[in-house]
Motif scaffolding. Structure first.
Motif, PDB file in Angstrom:
ATOM      1  N   LYS A  60       3.188   6.319   5.830  1.00  0.00           N
ATOM      2  CA  LYS A  60       3.041   5.357   4.737  1.00  0.00           C
ATOM      3  C   LYS A  60       1.715   5.558   4.017  1.00  0.00           C
ATOM      4  N   LEU A  61       0.658   5.846   4.766  1.00  0.00           N
ATOM      5  CA  LEU A  61      -0.642   6.090   4.147  1.00  0.00           C
ATOM      6  C   LEU A  61      -0.615   7.349   3.282  1.00  0.00           C
ATOM      7  N   ARG A  62       0.082   8.384   3.731  1.00  0.00           N
ATOM      8  CA  ARG A  62       0.196   9.609   2.943  1.00  0.00           C
ATOM      9  C   ARG A  62       0.993   9.347   1.659  1.00  0.00           C
ATOM     10  N   GLN A  63       1.989   8.463   1.735  1.00  0.00           N
ATOM     11  CA  GLN A  63       2.775   8.136   0.544  1.00  0.00           C
ATOM     12  C   GLN A  63       1.961   7.353  -0.482  1.00  0.00           C
ATOM     13  N   THR A 120      -1.302   7.768  -1.187  1.00  0.00           N
ATOM     14  CA  THR A 120      -2.454   8.466  -1.764  1.00  0.00           C
ATOM     15  C   THR A 120      -2.203   8.668  -3.256  1.00  0.00           C
ATOM     16  N   PRO A 121      -3.277   8.761  -4.044  1.00  0.00           N
ATOM     17  CA  PRO A 121      -3.098   8.929  -5.494  1.00  0.00           C
ATOM     18  C   PRO A 121      -2.282  10.174  -5.869  1.00  0.00           C
ATOM     19  N   GLU A 122      -2.510  11.278  -5.149  1.00  0.00           N
ATOM     20  CA  GLU A 122      -1.761  12.498  -5.459  1.00  0.00           C
ATOM     21  C   GLU A 122      -0.274  12.308  -5.208  1.00  0.00           C
ATOM     22  N   SER A 123       0.055  11.662  -4.113  1.00  0.00           N
ATOM     23  CA  SER A 123       1.453  11.436  -3.769  1.00  0.00           C
ATOM     24  C   SER A 123       2.119  10.484  -4.763  1.00  0.00           C
ATOM     25  N   LEU A 124       1.389   9.426  -5.152  1.00  0.00           N
ATOM     26  CA  LEU A 124       1.931   8.492  -6.138  1.00  0.00           C
ATOM     27  C   LEU A 124       2.157   9.178  -7.484  1.00  0.00           C
ATOM     28  N   ALA A 125       1.226  10.057  -7.880  1.00  0.00           N
ATOM     29  CA  ALA A 125       1.384  10.784  -9.143  1.00  0.00           C
ATOM     30  C   ALA A 125       2.585  11.717  -9.081  1.00  0.00           C
ATOM     31  N   ALA A 126       2.743  12.414  -7.964  1.00  0.00           N
ATOM     32  CA  ALA A 126       3.880  13.330  -7.822  1.00  0.00           C
ATOM     33  C   ALA A 126       5.197  12.560  -7.845  1.00  0.00           C
ATOM     34  N   THR A 127       5.234  11.418  -7.175  1.00  0.00           N
ATOM     35  CA  THR A 127       6.449  10.601  -7.163  1.00  0.00           C
ATOM     36  C   THR A 127       6.781  10.108  -8.580  1.00  0.00           C
TER      37      THR A 127
END
Length: 118
Positions: free
Chosen positions: A25-28, A30-37
Motif C-alpha cells: 500500500k505504501l508503494r502504491q 508514492t508520487p511516482e506510482s500515483l503519477a503512473a496510475t
C-alpha cells in the motif's frame, strides 16, 4: 508446547502478511506510482473516447451518404442519363461578318467597322 509453537507460527505469519500488505500500500501511494496510475487511466480513457468518436463519425458518414442518396432520388440526379449530344447550333453567315454596323444617334447615322483604318 505444540500450542505455543502453533500460536507463534500463526502470529509470525500474520505479521509477515500484514507487513507485506502495508508495504504494498505504501508503494502504491508514492508520487511516482500515483503519477503512473493516473497516466494509465488517462490513456485508457482517451482510447475509449477515441473508439466512441470513430464509431460516431462512421455513423454520421453513413447517415450523410443515405441522405445524399435520398436527395439525389428526389431531385432526379440518380436517374439514367441519355448520352446523346444536343443538336448543332446554327452559325451566322460568314459574309455578314465584315459588314460595317450602322448606328443612329439623334437622327444622324454612323457606321462602325472595326477593320477600318482610323
Amino acid at each position: 508446547m505444540f500450542r505455543r509453537t502453533f500460536w507463534f507460527t500463526a502470529g509470525a505469519a500474520a505479521g509477515v502478511w500484514a507487513t507485506t500488505k502495508v508495504n504494498r500500500k505504501l508503494r502504491q501511494l508514492t508520487p511516482e506510482s500515483l503519477a503512473a496510475t493516473a497516466a494509465n487511466k488517462a490513456i485508457e480513457t482517451g482510447q475509449r473516447l477515441k473508439d466512441r468518436a470513430v464509431g460516431f463519425a462512421g455513423d454520421v458518414r453513413d447517415g450523410m451518404a443515405q441522405r445524399e442518396a435520398e436527395l439525389g432520388d428526389a431531385l432526379g440526379l440518380n436517374a439514367s442519363v441519355d448520352h446523346e449530344l444536343p443538336a448543332p447550333r446554327r452559325h451566322a453567315a460568314i459574309e455578314n461578318r465584315n459588314k460595317p454596323k450602322t448606328y443612329v444617334v439623334e437622327g444622324t447615322s454612323y457606321s462602325y467597322n472595326r477593320n477600318e483604318d482610323h
